[in-house]
Design an enzyme around this catalytic site. Sequence first.
Site, mmCIF file in Angstrom:
data_model
loop_
_atom_site.group_PDB
_atom_site.id
_atom_site.type_symbol
_atom_site.label_atom_id
_atom_site.label_comp_id
_atom_site.label_asym_id
_atom_site.label_seq_id
_atom_site.Cartn_x
_atom_site.Cartn_y
_atom_site.Cartn_z
ATOM 1 N N LYS A 126 0.851 -1.190 0.000
ATOM 2 C CA LYS A 126 0.000 0.000 0.000
ATOM 3 C C LYS A 126 0.875 1.224 0.000
ATOM 4 O O LYS A 126 1.873 1.272 0.736
ATOM 5 C CB LYS A 126 -0.948 0.018 1.207
ATOM 6 C CG LYS A 126 -1.889 1.236 1.200
ATOM 7 C CD LYS A 126 -3.032 1.071 2.200
ATOM 8 C CE LYS A 126 -2.564 1.253 3.630
ATOM 9 N NZ LYS A 126 -2.073 2.639 3.888
ATOM 10 N N GLU A 195 -9.179 7.506 3.261
ATOM 11 C CA GLU A 195 -9.193 7.722 4.710
ATOM 12 C C GLU A 195 -9.720 9.106 5.047
ATOM 13 O O GLU A 195 -9.291 10.106 4.465
ATOM 14 C CB GLU A 195 -7.782 7.544 5.279
ATOM 15 C CG GLU A 195 -7.705 7.723 6.782
ATOM 16 C CD GLU A 195 -6.365 7.309 7.373
ATOM 17 O OE1 GLU A 195 -6.188 7.474 8.599
ATOM 18 O OE2 GLU A 195 -5.509 6.819 6.623
#
Length: 277
Positions: A126, A195
């Site tokens: 990631k 996020e």
Amino acid sequence: MVDSPYSVLKKTPTRYRSVHFQQIKDAGGKFAMLTCYDAMTAHIFDEAGVETLLIGDSLGNVIQGQSSTLGVTMEDMITFSKAVVAGTQRAFVLADLPFGSYEASVEQAVESGIRLVKETGISAVKMEGGVTYAPHIQALTAAGVAVVAHTGFTPQSEHVLGGYRVQGREADATNRMVEEALVLQDAGAMMLLMEMVPADVAAAVDKALTIPTVGIGAGNGTTGQVLVWQDAFGLNRGHVPSFVKKYADVGQVLSDAARQYRQDVLKAEFPDDDHSF
């Protein structure tokens, strides 16, 4: 593990791979992701059916006691990633490329990504950042490293973003984030994590993309959801973000057990005959 009646897949795969998450997205389904940092916890989450485990650089906060993720090293990520992989049989395991391991150049990103996959056995890395890192994603994918992109609030950039703040509240936020997400998808990202993004913005991004999305503090419109397990299950005794649902109080269970153990030792009730040779 018993197949979940809520899964859109016909049967639970022997090992989850990127194709399975694409099938879930295409079928309008959902999947779960949790952070994880050790083999024992990984084994528990794996048995529970959690589809994806993330060795996040959040280990800097929840494992090492640092105030941010910025001090986490590649060696840290390798150590903890090896442990999580060792504890799983079925879950898809991915890990963060830590701060300073990919930003300098495309070549640095490829070198770091290959090392993290090769030395740990994870299935994907990631990487935080927007369109600036599209060439990095393209090069990593070409080198055989699957990439999960990470946009919205990116903790490694907290000093640039002005702290822990919700992203995407500007008037043109939806269009901007959709455009950015499409660039990352076109670069080869297999999945996009968002996020601390308004729910409507995240849902619009998910709808615009063909690849799966994952949300953390981004509403219910994403394909998957991820939480830091210490937050969700009550081990974290400090600040917990408002978007976290508390599913258990593991911290209290451990505290009670430790108190009982100490009491038994001080009263000479442990070890007893049943726990002695």
